[in-house]
Design a protein around this motif. Structure first.
Motif, PDB file in Angstrom:
ATOM      1  N   ARG A 119       0.819  -1.082  -0.093  1.00 47.21           N
ATOM      2  CA  ARG A 119      -0.031  -0.156  -0.056  1.00 47.21           C
ATOM      3  C   ARG A 119       0.821   1.388  -0.023  1.00 47.21           C
ATOM      4  NH1 ARG A 119      -0.394   2.909   4.607  1.00 47.21           N
ATOM      5  NH2 ARG A 119       0.447   2.134   6.607  1.00 47.21           N
ATOM      6  N   ARG A 120       0.418   2.446  -0.304  1.00 48.00           N
ATOM      7  CA  ARG A 120       1.007   3.777  -0.280  1.00 48.00           C
ATOM      8  C   ARG A 120       0.888   4.061   1.016  1.00 48.00           C
ATOM      9  NH1 ARG A 120      -0.845   8.043  -4.630  1.00 48.00           N
ATOM     10  NH2 ARG A 120      -0.105   9.708  -3.618  1.00 48.00           N
ATOM     11  N   SER A 121       2.035   4.617   1.517  1.00 49.77           N
ATOM     12  CA  SER A 121       2.046   4.975   2.987  1.00 49.77           C
ATOM     13  C   SER A 121       1.780   6.533   3.044  1.00 49.77           C
ATOM     14  CB  SER A 121       3.769   4.902   3.323  1.00 49.77           C
ATOM     15  OG  SER A 121       3.845   5.536   4.580  1.00 49.77           O
ATOM     16  N   SER A 122       1.284   6.835   4.260  1.00 49.49           N
ATOM     17  CA  SER A 122       0.813   8.412   4.425  1.00 49.49           C
ATOM     18  C   SER A 122       2.145   8.946   5.210  1.00 49.49           C
ATOM     19  CB  SER A 122      -0.489   8.341   5.068  1.00 49.49           C
ATOM     20  OG  SER A 122      -0.287   7.828   6.427  1.00 49.49           O
ATOM     21  N   LEU A 123       2.991   8.389   5.409  1.00 45.68           N
ATOM     22  CA  LEU A 123       3.939   9.226   6.112  1.00 45.68           C
ATOM     23  C   LEU A 123       5.076   9.905   5.248  1.00 45.68           C
ATOM     24  CD1 LEU A 123       4.907   6.300   8.561  1.00 45.68           C
ATOM     25  CD2 LEU A 123       3.547   8.070   8.983  1.00 45.68           C
ATOM     26  N   PHE A 124       5.605  11.164   5.927  1.00 45.66           N
ATOM     27  CA  PHE A 124       6.587  11.753   4.841  1.00 45.66           C
ATOM     28  C   PHE A 124       8.028  12.081   5.701  1.00 45.66           C
ATOM     29  CE2 PHE A 124       2.424  13.110   3.915  1.00 45.66           C
ATOM     30  CZ  PHE A 124       2.590  13.302   2.487  1.00 45.66           C
ATOM     31  N   PHE A 125       9.006  12.101   4.900  1.00 49.35           N
ATOM     32  CA  PHE A 125      10.423  12.305   5.651  1.00 49.35           C
ATOM     33  C   PHE A 125      10.617  13.945   5.348  1.00 49.35           C
ATOM     34  CE2 PHE A 125      10.784   7.929   4.227  1.00 49.35           C
ATOM     35  CZ  PHE A 125      11.580   7.594   5.301  1.00 49.35           C
ATOM     36  N   ASP A 126      11.286  14.472   6.501  1.00 45.58           N
ATOM     37  CA  ASP A 126      11.646  15.984   6.189  1.00 45.58           C
ATOM     38  C   ASP A 126      13.096  16.075   5.968  1.00 45.58           C
ATOM     39  OD1 ASP A 126      12.600  15.427   8.338  1.00 45.58           O
ATOM     40  OD2 ASP A 126      12.102  17.246   9.762  1.00 45.58           O
ATOM     41  N   GLU A 127      13.590  17.328   5.790  1.00 49.35           N
ATOM     42  CA  GLU A 127      14.985  17.485   5.302  1.00 49.35           C
ATOM     43  C   GLU A 127      15.864  16.891   6.539  1.00 49.35           C
ATOM     44  OE1 GLU A 127      13.470  20.834   6.990  1.00 49.35           O
ATOM     45  OE2 GLU A 127      12.449  20.853   5.000  1.00 49.35           O
ATOM     46  N   ASP A 128      15.663  16.559   7.747  1.00 49.05           N
ATOM     47  CA  ASP A 128      16.360  15.860   8.814  1.00 49.05           C
ATOM     48  C   ASP A 128      16.346  14.434   8.617  1.00 49.05           C
ATOM     49  OD1 ASP A 128      17.058  18.743   9.685  1.00 49.05           O
ATOM     50  OD2 ASP A 128      15.522  18.521  10.966  1.00 49.05           O
ATOM     51  N   GLY A 129      15.475  13.928   7.836  1.00 51.46           N
ATOM     52  CA  GLY A 129      15.233  12.591   7.760  1.00 51.46           C
ATOM     53  C   GLY A 129      14.464  11.892   8.700  1.00 51.46           C
ATOM     54  N   ASP A 130      13.470  12.857   9.389  1.00 53.25           N
ATOM     55  CA  ASP A 130      12.409  12.420  10.505  1.00 53.25           C
ATOM     56  C   ASP A 130      11.363  11.921   9.841  1.00 53.25           C
ATOM     57  OD1 ASP A 130      14.096  12.998  12.590  1.00 53.25           O
ATOM     58  OD2 ASP A 130      13.194  15.190  12.473  1.00 53.25           O
ATOM     59  N   LEU A 131      10.531  10.754  10.323  1.00 54.91           N
ATOM     60  CA  LEU A 131       9.328  10.228   9.410  1.00 54.91           C
ATOM     61  C   LEU A 131       8.336  10.625  10.313  1.00 54.91           C
ATOM     62  CD1 LEU A 131       8.495   8.359   7.118  1.00 54.91           C
ATOM     63  CD2 LEU A 131       8.812   6.369   8.781  1.00 54.91           C
ATOM     64  N   ALA A 132       7.095  11.275   9.727  1.00 51.42           N
ATOM     65  CA  ALA A 132       5.969  11.671  10.502  1.00 51.42           C
ATOM     66  C   ALA A 132       4.644  11.878   9.614  1.00 51.42           C
ATOM     67  CB  ALA A 132       5.989  12.646  11.355  1.00 51.42           C
ATOM     68  N   HIS A 133       3.475  11.802  10.027  1.00 58.24           N
ATOM     69  CA  HIS A 133       2.336  12.170   9.232  1.00 58.24           C
ATOM     70  C   HIS A 133       2.227  13.914   9.007  1.00 58.24           C
ATOM     71  CE1 HIS A 133       0.396   8.358   9.226  1.00 58.24           C
ATOM     72  NE2 HIS A 133       0.580   8.340  10.412  1.00 58.24           N
ATOM     73  N   GLU A 134       2.683  14.505   9.904  1.00 57.35           N
ATOM     74  CA  GLU A 134       2.548  15.937   9.557  1.00 57.35           C
ATOM     75  C   GLU A 134       3.956  16.562  10.413  1.00 57.35           C
ATOM     76  OE1 GLU A 134      -1.141  16.874  11.818  1.00 57.35           O
ATOM     77  OE2 GLU A 134      -2.217  16.736  10.104  1.00 57.35           O
ATOM     78  N   PHE A 135       4.147  17.612  10.015  1.00 54.97           N
ATOM     79  CA  PHE A 135       5.471  18.437  10.529  1.00 54.97           C
ATOM     80  C   PHE A 135       4.958  19.749  10.928  1.00 54.97           C
ATOM     81  CE2 PHE A 135       7.590  14.935   8.441  1.00 54.97           C
ATOM     82  CZ  PHE A 135       8.407  14.724   9.483  1.00 54.97           C
TER      83      PHE A 135
END
Length: 111
Positions: free
Chosen positions: A48-64
């Motif tokens: 399935r397609r994930s709903s999580l995102f990576f930011d510039e620091d490499g952290d993984l979360a739904h929202e930043f």
């Protein structure tokens, strides 16, 4: 009041070809093993397609969020501002256990 939808032959991925001489017409119409119209397909979903995102620091979360200080009438107040830029989606992930496809036309439990 309109035509019957059961007589139309639309594209349905889990149904048979509609021929009377199908090999699965012997009472085993609801087979979970293989789909008739796609010989190599199964009704199970393995990814399935994930709903999580990576930011510039490499952290993984739904929202930043980013904390910003707003000065209003001489008072400083901290607010959270949602970050939308520079986020990359995690992509396709493999499921721990397979799920049944949403469009699979079979009754699994009749209560």
């Amino acid at each position: 009041m309109g035509g019957s939808g059961s007589k139309s032959r639309g594209f349905w991925p889990f149904s048979g070809s509609g021929n009377v001489d199908d090999s699965t017409k012997d009472g085993n119409e609801q087979s979970l093993a293989r789909v008739r119209s796609f010989p190599g397909a199964t009704p199970f979903v393995f990814t399935r397609r994930s709903s999580l995102f990576f930011d510039e620091d490499g952290d993984l979360a739904h929202e930043f969020y980013e904390e910003t200080i707003v000065t209003k009438n001489g008072r400083k107040k901290a607010k959270l501002k949602r970050i939308h830029k520079n986020l990359t989606p995690q992509g396709i992930i493999k499921l721990d256990h397979p799920c049944i496809h949403v469009d699979f036309p079979i009754v699994l439990c009749e209560a």
